[in-house]
Write a protein that holds these residues in place. Structure first.
Motif, PDB file in Angstrom:
ATOM      1  N   GLY A   1     -15.730  -6.174  18.748  1.00  0.00           N
ATOM      2  CA  GLY A   1     -15.308  -6.504  20.105  1.00  0.00           C
ATOM      3  C   GLY A   1     -13.907  -7.067  20.239  1.00  0.00           C
ATOM      4  N   GLN A   2     -13.149  -7.171  19.155  1.00  0.00           N
ATOM      5  CA  GLN A   2     -11.803  -7.730  19.251  1.00  0.00           C
ATOM      6  C   GLN A   2     -10.834  -6.719  19.859  1.00  0.00           C
ATOM      7  OE1 GLN A   2     -11.318  -8.104  14.882  1.00  0.00           O
ATOM      8  NE2 GLN A   2      -9.347  -7.089  15.138  1.00  0.00           N
ATOM      9  N   ALA A   3      -9.822  -7.214  20.560  1.00  0.00           N
ATOM     10  CA  ALA A   3      -8.782  -6.355  21.116  1.00  0.00           C
ATOM     11  C   ALA A   3      -7.927  -5.795  19.987  1.00  0.00           C
ATOM     12  CB  ALA A   3      -7.920  -7.142  22.093  1.00  0.00           C
ATOM     13  N   LEU A   4      -7.511  -4.542  20.126  1.00  0.00           N
ATOM     14  CA  LEU A   4      -6.734  -3.884  19.083  1.00  0.00           C
ATOM     15  C   LEU A   4      -5.368  -3.474  19.607  1.00  0.00           C
ATOM     16  CD1 LEU A   4      -9.447  -1.475  17.615  1.00  0.00           C
ATOM     17  CD2 LEU A   4      -8.733  -3.701  16.733  1.00  0.00           C
ATOM     18  N   PRO A   5      -4.377  -3.397  18.723  1.00  0.00           N
ATOM     19  CA  PRO A   5      -3.091  -2.840  19.147  1.00  0.00           C
ATOM     20  C   PRO A   5      -3.250  -1.357  19.456  1.00  0.00           C
ATOM     21  CG  PRO A   5      -3.131  -3.179  16.772  1.00  0.00           C
ATOM     22  CD  PRO A   5      -4.392  -3.786  17.317  1.00  0.00           C
ATOM     23  N   VAL A   6      -2.420  -0.859  20.357  1.00  0.00           N
ATOM     24  CA  VAL A   6      -2.457   0.550  20.734  1.00  0.00           C
ATOM     25  C   VAL A   6      -1.111   1.170  20.404  1.00  0.00           C
ATOM     26  CG1 VAL A   6      -2.710   2.198  22.635  1.00  0.00           C
ATOM     27  CG2 VAL A   6      -4.081   0.100  22.598  1.00  0.00           C
TER      28      VAL A   6
END
Length: 198
Positions: A121-126
């Motif tokens: 559920g962690q935010a990831l770089p795009v």
């Protein structure tokens, strides 16, 4: 120009890796891959620890007959049900004679993302990769630009996209070549890129 193009291809190869397009070989969506976008739900196949979403429309088709051929991109129409994003969309019209499989209906993107089981559920770089080709050739679905390796090793979301090429993307004129009234805005291909980024 040749040196610059060669450098861009080399950087792309190092960054993205030239993996096979296993996502296209699979014929169904993976369990748990369904996500909701502004236009509707999308599902895609699983490729190792990744979910892939190929051929997701980001704008309405700029084709003859719908009044959008020589116009800036507009948001993709909503769809009913779940869009199965299994295969990459057509490459943008290019070449003379036209490249087989190319089409003016080509404003699609491809996404590789680690599955929720990997990210917790962690935010990831795009990372968004815009293909080269001197604005006249190429597509975001070329095997060279397969984002699976980078998405997996970098734990990132990798996106590639198509944009209008050649005269369809970069003609600026007082009147459209097909006789339609009104001017043709400049740099429609760049506008496609900006729209996809949004």
């Amino acid at each position: 120009m040749k040196r610059l193009f060669g450098w861009a291809v080399a950087v792309a190869a190092l960054s993205l890796g030239a993996g096979s397009q296993d996502a296209q070989a699979q014929q169904s969506c993976a369990a748990g891959s369904t996500v909701t976008t502004a236009a509707g739900q999308v599902c895609g196949p699983q490729q190792g620890s990744l979910f892939t979403y190929m051929g997701v429309p980001y704008a309405k088709p700029p084709i003859p007959g719908n009044g959008l051929r020589w116009q800036p991109p507009t948001a993709a129409s909503s769809w009913q049900g779940v869009l199965q994003a299994i295969n990459a969309g057509p490459v943008c019209a290019q070449g003379s004679p036209p490249r087989p499989g190319s089409s003016e209906d080509c404003l699609y993107l491809n996404v590789w993302t680690p599955s929720p089981a990997v990210t917790n559920g962690q935010a990831l770089p795009v990372m968004v990769f815009i293909h080269g080709g001197a604005f006249v050739i190429g597509s975001g679905s070329e095997p060279l630009y397969n984002g699976a390796s980078l998405a997996e090793t970098g734990t990132a979301v990798v996106v590639t996209l198509n944009y209008r090429l050649g005269a369809l993307g970069f003609l600026a004129a007082d009147k459209a070549p097909d006789g339609k009234a009104g001017p043709v805005p400049a740099n429609l291909g760049i506008q496609d890129q900006n729209f996809a980024l949004q």
